[in-house]
Design a protein around this motif. Sequence first.
Motif, short mmCIF file in Angstrom:
data_model
loop_
_atom_site.label_atom_id
_atom_site.label_comp_id
_atom_site.label_asym_id
_atom_site.label_seq_id
_atom_site.Cartn_x
_atom_site.Cartn_y
_atom_site.Cartn_z
N VAL A 88 14.49 -19.16 -22.03
CA VAL A 88 15.62 -20.10 -22.08
C VAL A 88 15.41 -21.07 -23.25
CG1 VAL A 88 16.91 -21.88 -20.84
CG2 VAL A 88 15.91 -19.94 -19.59
N PRO A 89 16.35 -21.12 -24.19
CA PRO A 89 16.20 -22.08 -25.30
C PRO A 89 16.58 -23.48 -24.86
CG PRO A 89 18.26 -20.90 -25.53
CD PRO A 89 17.58 -20.33 -24.30
N GLU A 90 16.50 -24.40 -25.78
CA GLU A 90 16.95 -25.76 -25.52
C GLU A 90 18.01 -26.13 -26.55
OE1 GLU A 90 14.27 -29.06 -26.73
OE2 GLU A 90 12.79 -27.46 -27.05
N VAL A 91 18.86 -27.09 -26.18
CA VAL A 91 19.87 -27.59 -27.11
C VAL A 91 19.19 -28.60 -28.03
CG1 VAL A 91 22.02 -28.87 -27.37
CG2 VAL A 91 21.74 -27.26 -25.48
N LEU A 92 19.27 -28.33 -29.31
CA LEU A 92 18.66 -29.21 -30.31
C LEU A 92 19.77 -29.73 -31.21
CD1 LEU A 92 16.07 -30.37 -31.58
CD2 LEU A 92 15.97 -28.34 -33.02
N GLN A 93 20.00 -31.03 -31.19
CA GLN A 93 21.06 -31.64 -31.98
C GLN A 93 20.44 -32.51 -33.05
OE1 GLN A 93 24.21 -33.37 -29.73
NE2 GLN A 93 25.32 -34.11 -31.50
N LEU A 94 20.68 -32.13 -34.29
CA LEU A 94 20.18 -32.87 -35.44
C LEU A 94 21.34 -33.21 -36.34
CD1 LEU A 94 16.97 -30.81 -36.33
CD2 LEU A 94 17.06 -33.05 -35.21
N PHE A 95 21.55 -34.52 -36.56
CA PHE A 95 22.59 -34.99 -37.47
C PHE A 95 23.96 -34.42 -37.11
CE2 PHE A 95 18.60 -34.47 -40.01
CZ PHE A 95 18.24 -35.82 -39.98
N GLY A 96 24.23 -34.33 -35.82
CA GLY A 96 25.53 -33.86 -35.39
C GLY A 96 25.68 -32.35 -35.33
N ILE A 97 24.64 -31.59 -35.68
CA ILE A 97 24.70 -30.13 -35.66
C ILE A 97 23.94 -29.63 -34.43
CG2 ILE A 97 24.07 -28.02 -36.89
CD1 ILE A 97 24.25 -29.64 -39.49
N ASP A 197 21.11 -25.67 -6.42
CA ASP A 197 21.54 -26.94 -6.99
C ASP A 197 21.33 -26.92 -8.50
OD1 ASP A 197 22.41 -29.57 -7.19
OD2 ASP A 197 20.39 -30.36 -6.96
N LEU A 198 22.36 -27.28 -9.24
CA LEU A 198 22.29 -27.33 -10.70
C LEU A 198 22.30 -28.80 -11.12
CD1 LEU A 198 24.77 -24.50 -11.73
CD2 LEU A 198 22.32 -24.35 -11.36
N ALA A 199 21.20 -29.25 -11.68
CA ALA A 199 21.08 -30.66 -12.04
C ALA A 199 21.86 -30.98 -13.31
CB ALA A 199 19.61 -31.04 -12.21
N ASN A 200 21.64 -30.19 -14.34
CA ASN A 200 22.27 -30.46 -15.63
C ASN A 200 22.45 -29.13 -16.36
OD1 ASN A 200 23.30 -31.74 -17.86
ND2 ASN A 200 21.33 -32.41 -18.65
N PRO A 201 23.40 -28.30 -15.94
CA PRO A 201 23.52 -26.94 -16.48
C PRO A 201 24.03 -26.93 -17.91
CG PRO A 201 25.35 -27.42 -15.03
CD PRO A 201 24.42 -28.58 -14.92
N HIS A 202 23.73 -25.81 -18.59
CA HIS A 202 24.26 -25.57 -19.93
C HIS A 202 24.35 -24.06 -20.12
CE1 HIS A 202 25.19 -26.66 -24.13
NE2 HIS A 202 24.64 -25.50 -24.41
N ALA A 250 16.39 -27.80 -15.53
CA ALA A 250 14.93 -27.95 -15.59
C ALA A 250 14.41 -27.06 -16.72
CB ALA A 250 14.30 -27.56 -14.26
N PRO A 251 13.37 -27.49 -17.44
CA PRO A 251 12.87 -26.71 -18.57
C PRO A 251 12.53 -25.27 -18.18
CG PRO A 251 11.85 -28.87 -18.53
CD PRO A 251 12.62 -28.75 -17.25
N GLY A 252 13.09 -24.32 -18.92
CA GLY A 252 12.76 -22.91 -18.75
C GLY A 252 13.45 -22.22 -17.60
N GLU A 253 14.27 -22.90 -16.82
CA GLU A 253 14.90 -22.28 -15.66
C GLU A 253 16.34 -21.89 -15.98
OE1 GLU A 253 14.67 -24.59 -12.15
OE2 GLU A 253 12.48 -24.70 -12.13
N GLY A 254 16.72 -20.67 -15.55
CA GLY A 254 18.07 -20.20 -15.77
C GLY A 254 18.22 -18.76 -15.37
N ILE A 255 19.42 -18.23 -15.59
CA ILE A 255 19.69 -16.81 -15.31
C ILE A 255 20.49 -16.24 -16.48
CG2 ILE A 255 19.54 -16.91 -12.80
CD1 ILE A 255 22.95 -16.83 -14.29
N GLY A 272 26.80 -31.07 -12.22
CA GLY A 272 26.04 -31.33 -13.43
C GLY A 272 25.77 -32.81 -13.57
N GLY A 273 24.51 -33.14 -13.77
CA GLY A 273 24.13 -34.54 -13.87
C GLY A 273 24.73 -35.23 -15.06
N ALA A 274 25.08 -34.47 -16.12
CA ALA A 274 25.63 -35.09 -17.31
C ALA A 274 27.13 -35.29 -17.24
CB ALA A 274 25.31 -34.23 -18.54
N MET A 275 27.74 -34.85 -16.12
CA MET A 275 29.19 -34.95 -16.02
C MET A 275 29.61 -36.41 -15.90
SD MET A 275 30.50 -31.91 -16.15
CE MET A 275 32.09 -32.06 -15.35
#
Length: 664
Positions: A88-97, A197-202, A250-255, A272-275
């Motif tokens: 599972v990757p992570e979202v990396l935001q640099l300078f708006g990208i 339970d999905l805390a902060n899905p993406h 959670a880091p590394g968790e997904g399907i 989603g916690g970010a909602m």
Amino acid sequence: MALRMLAAVLLLAAPAGAWAQGQENYIAADLVAESAPVPGETLTVALRFRPQEGWHGYWSNPGEAGLGMQLDWQLPAGWEAAEPDYPVPEVLQLFGIVNHAFKAPYTVLVPLEVPEGADVAGLAPITVNARWLACSDELCVPETAVLTLRFPQTGEALRAEFDAARAAIPPQIDSPARFAFTGGTVRIAIPLPLALDLANPHAFIAEIDTVDYAAVQRFYRNGDDVVVEISRNALRAEPETISGILAFGAPGEGIRFVAAPGDVPVGGEAIGGAMVDSPFWLLLGGALLGGLLLNLMPCVFPILSLKALALARAGGSEAQAKREGLAYTAGVVLACLALGALMLALRAAGEQVGWAFQLQQPLVVAALLVLAVLITANFAGLFAIPNLPIRSRGGGGAFATGLLAAVVATPCTGPFMAAALGAALLLPAPQAMLLFGALGLGLALPFLLLGFVPALRNRLPKPGPWMATFRKVMAVPMALTALALLWLAWRLAGVHFAFSALGAGVTLAVLFATFGRARPVMKALLLAIPAYFLIALPFRVDDTSVLAVESVLDPVPYSAEALADARASGAPVFVWLTADWCVTCKVNESVAIEREATRAAFEAAGVVAMRGDWTRADPAITRYLEEWGAAGVPLYIWYPAGGEGEQLPQVLTPDALVELAEEG
């Protein structure tokens, strides 16, 4: 897209074998087998990547920039390499990208199919020419390595390493997912047990250029389905299937999932916690208080004349005062609900709109201009029509006044409103509509209280001959409102459009003032002229961009790329989002932004000023508003040198920006 194309060119141009075995790479790599090959079975091999501190690699779909890994295998005859399996990757935001990346060491597993009867005793070396992109926060380097497969002796350490790598690969769900394109949005229903339970899905979408990676993802729980809605932002790719990874938070968790076209359920409970971080009752209170305070905001000034006359008339009988209060409240609340429902419907269809979107439409502004001209003429005593707001006695006038008040008074978000309206864009429709209703109730509350509380109503002047004079005095602010709308019509759609809208209003006022005593030929002419102006309006819209307003700060036009460049320069950055129809924005600009003291402070500190004009709909600005949980303008963001952004208050004090610049 341009950044990804540039990365592709650099990567493809890099000579094969330029860095043998990754010894000089910023991301070291090697290739190891889990066991010895067995004919007729699958051999799992691991590509192990170890980024240096501060560097990262990419998922198969890298996001807005970067490039996925490319593998060119040299295998024995009959052997086949399957698609790589990524963690599972992570979202990396640099300078708006926005990118999909790996900053820590990661392992990609590749299944190799060994054919029946394969000679595994005297294998020639198995190699892969691997190419990838390594990036830091400042630099991207195309890297390549020719990796030779090693067959180490199986042991506990190797088994444990492969077990950990296999555990990091998200499992494939058994049930198929479904997706549907709706306007500019893709909606994906992913089967997932209700108990999970999905805390902060993406959702990481594997297909390139299918979704807007920077868009806010909305998740809803509908039974055993998790539905994700993602904006496409005018992208044209419509793959036959959509696959990817649903990360749980959670880091590394997904399907992993694969979706085919099908029915996607509508509605459900937002997850989603970010909602939405705030309790719903607090959001309701914010909407109510925000609507109440909107009566004091500059956005409401254009309709104060209508409210003042209505309040004065409420000094009559108690029954009439209550009817007026209820009718006015009904008009305000209905208008807020209608605007909110239309906004949610447009967003569900994929449109990038926000609060006060109606004032981004030239024909809506033209209609308000015509109405303002007619009300000005009515207040001035040029004509009297029983069904205009000031003349109605059965509550219809107050209702119409309430409708107009909400339409004109809500272009700007005031204090307490921002969080509530931002949440309304993320919550399910029923809860969002409650927030819009609470906003309308807050806006109408003072007038409603006057209708039902005699003690308050007794403080108003008694009706009398003075009201005729007062009505004529109130023609002045309504005339100023008409002038402001005329200016906005010109800014939105050009001088010819503004002239046609004004002509329609003036000639209609003349028609109402003289029609009863005009001769038949004159009546026909009086009808034909405003009809001509009204019919011509849609054909007078100038589609060119809104003219840029001069500024003492000489701002850079907002775009995600410009913001990224400005922040990368190491200078402080001030971003302000404004619109010509936002009175609060204009007051802030005159009080705090367009000042010589601010310009001097910005120049001394090297501040980059950046302005986003939302007078016309702009999807890029709408997305930036969403990133900050805002539903409308004004929005002010301060980026200190090398730091993260900070949202400033919606009402700026004169020295607020000067002090920020001096702090750096």
